[in-house]
Design a protein around this motif. Structure first.
Motif, PDB file in Angstrom:
ATOM      1  N   GLY B  92       0.818  -1.217   0.000  1.00 36.78           N
ATOM      2  CA  GLY B  92       0.000   0.000   0.000  1.00 36.78           C
ATOM      3  C   GLY B  92       0.845   1.257   0.000  1.00 36.78           C
ATOM      4  N   GLY B  96       1.059   3.889  -3.032  1.00 37.91           N
ATOM      5  CA  GLY B  96       0.655   5.276  -2.788  1.00 37.91           C
ATOM      6  C   GLY B  96       1.761   6.249  -3.147  1.00 37.91           C
ATOM      7  N   GLU B 100       1.739   9.118  -6.175  1.00 37.82           N
ATOM      8  CA  GLU B 100       1.822  10.537  -5.857  1.00 37.82           C
ATOM      9  C   GLU B 100       3.116  11.175  -6.352  1.00 37.82           C
ATOM     10  OE1 GLU B 100      -0.951  11.655  -4.755  1.00 37.82           O
ATOM     11  OE2 GLU B 100      -0.164  13.673  -4.870  1.00 37.82           O
ATOM     12  N   GLU B 113      -6.408   5.792 -10.041  1.00 40.68           N
ATOM     13  CA  GLU B 113      -6.806   6.384  -8.761  1.00 40.68           C
ATOM     14  C   GLU B 113      -8.288   6.193  -8.486  1.00 40.68           C
ATOM     15  OE1 GLU B 113      -3.560   9.966  -9.125  1.00 40.68           O
ATOM     16  OE2 GLU B 113      -5.673  10.457  -8.879  1.00 40.68           O
ATOM     17  N   ILE B 161      -3.469   2.745   0.543  1.00 40.28           N
ATOM     18  CA  ILE B 161      -3.001   3.535  -0.613  1.00 40.28           C
ATOM     19  C   ILE B 161      -3.555   4.957  -0.536  1.00 40.28           C
ATOM     20  CG2 ILE B 161      -3.098   3.782  -3.133  1.00 40.28           C
ATOM     21  CD1 ILE B 161      -3.126   0.772  -3.359  1.00 40.28           C
ATOM     22  N   VAL B 162      -4.859   5.055  -0.262  1.00 41.48           N
ATOM     23  CA  VAL B 162      -5.482   6.383  -0.252  1.00 41.48           C
ATOM     24  C   VAL B 162      -4.928   7.249   0.876  1.00 41.48           C
ATOM     25  CG1 VAL B 162      -7.659   7.602   0.136  1.00 41.48           C
ATOM     26  CG2 VAL B 162      -7.585   5.676  -1.444  1.00 41.48           C
ATOM     27  N   THR B 163      -4.772   6.664   2.092  1.00 39.90           N
ATOM     28  CA  THR B 163      -4.252   7.504   3.191  1.00 39.90           C
ATOM     29  C   THR B 163      -2.783   7.859   2.959  1.00 39.90           C
ATOM     30  OG1 THR B 163      -3.923   5.497   4.461  1.00 39.90           O
ATOM     31  CG2 THR B 163      -5.804   6.842   5.056  1.00 39.90           C
ATOM     32  N   THR B 164      -2.021   6.944   2.368  1.00 38.00           N
ATOM     33  CA  THR B 164      -0.626   7.267   2.046  1.00 38.00           C
ATOM     34  C   THR B 164      -0.578   8.453   1.097  1.00 38.00           C
ATOM     35  OG1 THR B 164       0.053   4.974   2.287  1.00 38.00           O
ATOM     36  CG2 THR B 164       1.514   6.391   1.035  1.00 38.00           C
ATOM     37  N   ARG B 165      -1.400   8.387   0.044  1.00 37.22           N
ATOM     38  CA  ARG B 165      -1.396   9.468  -0.928  1.00 37.22           C
ATOM     39  C   ARG B 165      -1.791  10.781  -0.273  1.00 37.22           C
ATOM     40  NH1 ARG B 165      -4.573   9.099  -5.925  1.00 37.22           N
ATOM     41  NH2 ARG B 165      -3.261  10.888  -6.263  1.00 37.22           N
ATOM     42  N   GLU B 166      -2.824  10.711   0.580  1.00 39.55           N
ATOM     43  CA  GLU B 166      -3.273  11.963   1.194  1.00 39.55           C
ATOM     44  C   GLU B 166      -2.198  12.570   2.083  1.00 39.55           C
ATOM     45  OE1 GLU B 166      -7.013  10.962   2.888  1.00 39.55           O
ATOM     46  OE2 GLU B 166      -8.025  11.197   0.941  1.00 39.55           O
ATOM     47  N   ARG B 169       0.515  13.984  -0.067  1.00 40.29           N
ATOM     48  CA  ARG B 169       0.101  15.215  -0.752  1.00 40.29           C
ATOM     49  C   ARG B 169       0.068  16.411   0.201  1.00 40.29           C
ATOM     50  NH1 ARG B 169      -5.306  14.493  -3.724  1.00 40.29           N
ATOM     51  NH2 ARG B 169      -4.368  12.454  -3.951  1.00 40.29           N
ATOM     52  N   ILE B 202       0.488   7.991   7.422  1.00 42.83           N
ATOM     53  CA  ILE B 202       0.476   6.627   6.895  1.00 42.83           C
ATOM     54  C   ILE B 202       0.164   5.637   8.005  1.00 42.83           C
ATOM     55  CG2 ILE B 202       1.902   4.819   5.869  1.00 42.83           C
ATOM     56  CD1 ILE B 202       3.373   7.003   4.314  1.00 42.83           C
TER      57      ILE B 202
END
Lengths: 259, 306
Positions: B92, B96, B100, B113, B161-166, B169, B202
């Motif tokens: 994950g 991510g 990003e 995404e 993946i989503v929380t890593t990306r957030e 970012r 993360i």
């Protein structure tokens, strides 16, 4: 400003065009950057001065849809740093940059300054320590930082943070130092402090600075370039640009008729 | 003059009444949700808490409700969570970070995404069906802890993946530029700045996803988790060479929510008490996990200033 004889050239911008996608932001710019002198880029917002500055360390390569045409020749080995054959990392290792907003890493003061050496793979502790001390001294931050080298950089004041960023850029002994409106986010006292520092630094290093502040350019720069709508309107000795500009657009800007 | 002011005051009063009515409606909705939840938890606690004791944790399930315990269930949950974490975290976080920091910003990336976000909303039983087909039958991993861990790992992968990306970012571009400006490579920038500065976010995402995985029942039943297990997985530490064993990954297992479900589906009321007690244990585990997540987030927020 004492530039009696013309100094040697450190970098030469030749017919530089720059594009963000289809939009042309810099139009056919040519100008010299003189060795151990300070050159100021002035002009109204959106004239492309920061864009030009960021060409010098290939910062635009970090973003898609940007495109250079033309050359920036680095003397004395006459390398075109905009060439696609030259890795932007190499350019950034040779040309340092300080940003508009102080941007220290959320790490210790020491680690901030040492970072440039660390990414080059320098392992020798004594060498790193020596360089950190020297850079902090050059940036006029040593007396304030020496007792708190391992405290968090973001706990310092804005002006101290910006001097830390200058120290970070100096630690790798860059050939040219780029300053992007380094005092625009600072109070007058910190600004005066940094201007003093720049005046001291330019004895040993070539500086290219973007500034919004005309008085700052007049006070600190040896050469000044006036840009307007992506074009270089006039380039010359600061004294001449500010007293007897040859272009009416420069004159209008200098005298505050617009911008 | 007062004649002129009257309609204005009336107008204001009318609008204030509407204001009041809306805030009242909002408060009532909130209370309704809270009170229902509280009633459920209290009911569960009143039934279950007296049953919780050291033996309850140390006993295997049994056909005598007062002797039955959740030993195999909590050990199973622990093993499955460990496997889930081991497969979901590296995958994950790497995915991510790639999306990003490395992936070109074009329509293919956007499509990926979008699909990852959709993946997070897919009913968990679908993952169970897929795992039954692939892990159990095709790869012949059996109805094992490994299969369960992989299944739940896939299930929570989109969340990580989503929380890593957030959290990646959320790091200002200024910091990236500062790193590149001294000549750092992409990996150095990620290794020294992006990962450390986003690790709080993360980690929070990882814990939230584990607390979701710990309560999952449907996909594990689908892959054939047992409902009555009176033995523990093989110990990872052995007395003979090579002293460590991964045999436990291939062992059959049960987990807390399945144990709870099993007791609930029995007619005897005594077993329902056991189920309530298991529910309390599950609830506490989730609360503790979420508490840790909130604490980590708080700590990192305090440390990271730009």
């Amino acid at each position: 400003m004492g530039a009696v004889t013309t100094p040697s050239i450190r970098a030469d911008v030749k017919n530089l065009n720059f594009f963000y996608g289809p939009k042309q932001v810099l139009k056919n710019i040519s100008m010299p950057i003189y060795e151990n002198r300070m050159t100021a880029l002035i002009g109204p917002s959106g004239c492309g001065k920061t864009t030009l500055l960021r060409c010098f360390n290939r910062m635009h390569d970090l973003y898609a849809t940007t495109n250079y045409q033309g050359q920036i020749i680095l003397h004395p080995n006459m390398q075109n740093i905009l060439s696609s054959e030259i890795d932007p990392m190499e350019v950034r290792m040779r040309i340092g940059m300080v940003f508009q907003k102080p941007n220290p890493f959320p790490k210790s003061i020491f680690e901030n300054v040492a970072y440039g050496l660390r990414v080059r793979g320098v392992k020798k502790k004594s060498f790193i320590e020596e360089r950190v001390v020297k850079s902090l001294q050059q940036a006029g931050l040593w007396s304030e930082a020496k007792d708190r080298l391992h405290s968090h950089a973001t706990d310092m004041s804005g002006g101290q943070q910006q001097r830390l960023c200058i120290a970070r850029a100096l630690a790798t002994e860059p050939e040219i130092l780029l300053l992007d409106e380094p005092t625009s986010a600072l109070d007058p006292i910190s600004t005066a402090h940094i201007e003093e520092l720049i005046t001291e630094l330019k004895k040993d290093i070539t500086i290219l600075m973007v500034t919004h502040n005309l008085h700052q350019a007049a006070r600190t720069a040896d050469y000044t370039a006036y840009m307007y709508l992506g074009e270089l309107i006039e380039f010359g000795l600061t004294d001449k640009i500010f007293t007897t500009p040859s272009d009416t657009r420069t004159e209008n800007y200098i005298t505050g008729r617009f911008g | 003059m007062s004649n002129q002011r009257d309609p204005i005051l009336k107008n204001i009063r009318r609008r204030k009444v509407v204001d009041f009515l809306f805030s009242l409606a909002g408060l009532l909705s909130l209370l309704f949700a809270l009170v229902t939840l509280l009633a459920l938890v209290v009911d569960l606690a009143v039934t279950g808490v007296p049953r919780i004791s050291a033996e309850f944790f140390m006993n295997f399930p049994s056909r005598f409700p007062e002797k039955a315990g959740i030993l195999s269930a909590w050990v199973g949950s622990l093993c499955v969570m460990l496997t889930t974490a081991c497969c979901a975290i590296p995958l994950g976080v790497a995915a991510g970070l790639y999306l990003e920091e490395y992936a070109p910003k074009n329509w293919i990336t956007q499509l990926i995404e979008l699909n990852i976000i959709n993946l997070a909303g897919i009913p968990s039983i679908t993952f169970g069906l897929m795992a039954l087909g692939i892990f159990v039958y095709k790869l012949e991993l059996g109805q094992s802890i490994l299969t369960a861990g992989l299944t739940l790992g896939l299930l929570v992968l989109p969340i990580i993946i989503v929380t890593t990306r957030e959290s990646v970012r959320a790091i200002p571009n200024l910091i990236r530029e500062a790193s590149y400006a001294v000549g750092a490579s992409k990996w150095q920038t990620i290794r020294y700045h992006i990962l450390p500065y986003s690790s709080g976010g993360i980690l929070t995402g990882v814990i939230i996803s584990l607390s979701r995985a710990i309560g999952e029942t449907a996909p594990l039943i689908t892959i054939g988790a047992l409902t009555f297990v009176a033995f523990l997985p093989t110990s990872p530490v052995q007395s003979v060479f090579p002293f460590v064993s991964l045999q436990w990954l291939k062992d059959p297992f049960t987990v807390l929510p399945i144990q709870m479900f099993n007791w609930l589906s029995r007619p005897q009321a005594e077993f329902h008490v056991n189920a309530a007690a298991t529910g309390i244990v599950l609830l506490l585990m989730t609360l503790v996990l979420n508490g840790v997540a909130i604490y980590i987030r708080y700590r990192f927020r305090k440390k990271m200033k730009w």
